[in-house]
Motif scaffolding. Structure first.
Motif, PDB file in Angstrom:
ATOM      1  N   ARG A 286       0.855  -1.192   0.000  1.00  0.00           N
ATOM      2  CA  ARG A 286       0.000   0.000   0.000  1.00  0.00           C
ATOM      3  C   ARG A 286       0.884   1.233   0.000  1.00  0.00           C
ATOM      4  O   ARG A 286       2.039   1.171   0.377  1.00  0.00           O
ATOM      5  CB  ARG A 286      -0.898   0.015   1.245  1.00  0.00           C
ATOM      6  CG  ARG A 286      -1.910  -1.106   1.291  1.00  0.00           C
ATOM      7  CD  ARG A 286      -2.751  -1.115   2.577  1.00  0.00           C
ATOM      8  NE  ARG A 286      -2.045  -0.849   3.831  1.00  0.00           N
ATOM      9  CZ  ARG A 286      -1.280  -1.714   4.477  1.00  0.00           C
ATOM     10  NH1 ARG A 286      -1.082  -2.909   3.980  1.00  0.00           N
ATOM     11  NH2 ARG A 286      -0.709  -1.400   5.606  1.00  0.00           N
ATOM     12  N   HIS A 287       0.289   2.347  -0.402  1.00  0.00           N
ATOM     13  CA  HIS A 287       1.056   3.589  -0.464  1.00  0.00           C
ATOM     14  C   HIS A 287       0.381   4.641   0.417  1.00  0.00           C
ATOM     15  O   HIS A 287      -0.672   5.146   0.075  1.00  0.00           O
ATOM     16  CB  HIS A 287       1.157   4.100  -1.908  1.00  0.00           C
ATOM     17  CG  HIS A 287       1.851   3.135  -2.791  1.00  0.00           C
ATOM     18  ND1 HIS A 287       1.189   2.189  -3.529  1.00  0.00           N
ATOM     19  CD2 HIS A 287       3.165   2.940  -3.020  1.00  0.00           C
ATOM     20  CE1 HIS A 287       2.058   1.469  -4.198  1.00  0.00           C
ATOM     21  NE2 HIS A 287       3.267   1.898  -3.909  1.00  0.00           N
ATOM     22  N   SER A 288       1.011   4.914   1.509  1.00  0.00           N
ATOM     23  CA  SER A 288       0.594   6.019   2.374  1.00  0.00           C
ATOM     24  C   SER A 288       1.866   6.683   2.860  1.00  0.00           C
ATOM     25  O   SER A 288       2.932   6.056   2.886  1.00  0.00           O
ATOM     26  CB  SER A 288      -0.240   5.518   3.558  1.00  0.00           C
ATOM     27  OG  SER A 288       0.581   4.824   4.487  1.00  0.00           O
ATOM     28  N   ARG A 289       1.765   7.924   3.234  1.00  0.00           N
ATOM     29  CA  ARG A 289       2.953   8.641   3.711  1.00  0.00           C
ATOM     30  C   ARG A 289       3.573   7.918   4.906  1.00  0.00           C
ATOM     31  O   ARG A 289       4.794   7.769   4.998  1.00  0.00           O
ATOM     32  CB  ARG A 289       2.607  10.081   4.086  1.00  0.00           C
ATOM     33  CG  ARG A 289       3.830  10.856   4.572  1.00  0.00           C
ATOM     34  CD  ARG A 289       3.586  12.332   4.718  1.00  0.00           C
ATOM     35  NE  ARG A 289       3.166  12.968   3.504  1.00  0.00           N
ATOM     36  CZ  ARG A 289       3.982  13.331   2.502  1.00  0.00           C
ATOM     37  NH1 ARG A 289       5.262  13.067   2.584  1.00  0.00           N
ATOM     38  NH2 ARG A 289       3.511  13.946   1.452  1.00  0.00           N
TER      39      ARG A 289
END
Length: 160
Positions: free
Chosen positions: A76-79
């Protein structure tokens, strides 16, 4: 970012090839006074154009018998996940360099290890066992060469 003129670029090119050149030699090779060379290099440091210096080390001399590039794809891509993975990479002594990418893979990680067993253990513990990692792909490096040339991609005006 400050404007860089031909003299600044010449100094940068010389430092890129050999960062330990004395100021007197830098001045002679660029055709400026030693005080001018010193001031320009100081200004380039302050502006963060020059971000540091390093020593190129023979890998075998410090026990690195095998190098690899590990392509990492996150689940997944989150900060929070990306920043956490960046901190994780910065804390691994085997990581020689890494790149945060756009495209199919999220990171390309250059690692230096003792041997294939060390690489396998690193791949398992540092990458595949992490929840944020979905996939890795490892490629062995047979040779490495750092380019010491600088491409001229800016307008080298004559006024800095």
């Amino acid at each position: 970012m400050p404007r860089i003129d031909r003299t600044d670029f010449a100094l940068l090119r010389l430092l890129r090839k050999h960062a330990r050149l004395p100021n007197k030699t830098l001045a002679e090779k660029t055709g400026v006074a030693p005080s001018t060379a010193l001031e320009r290099i100081r200004r380039l440091h302050e502006a963060r154009v020059i971000q540091g210096y390093h020593a190129e080390i023979e890998p075998a001399a410090i026990g690195i018998g095998l190098q690899a590039m590990v392509a990492v794809r996150l689940a997944r891509h989150s900060r929070t996940l990306v920043d956490g993975f960046l901190r994780h990479l910065q804390g691994l002594p085997e990581v020689l360099a890494f790149y945060h990418l756009a495209g199919a893979d999220d990171f390309l990680v250059h690692v230096g290890v003792r041997d294939s067993h060390h690489l396998r253990e690193l791949a398992l513990t540092a990458f595949t066992e992490r929840d944020e990692v979905a996939h890795i792909h490892t490629q062995l490096i047979f040779g490495f060469h750092r380019n010491t040339e600088l491409p001229v991609l800016v307008d080298l005006n004559d006024e800095a």
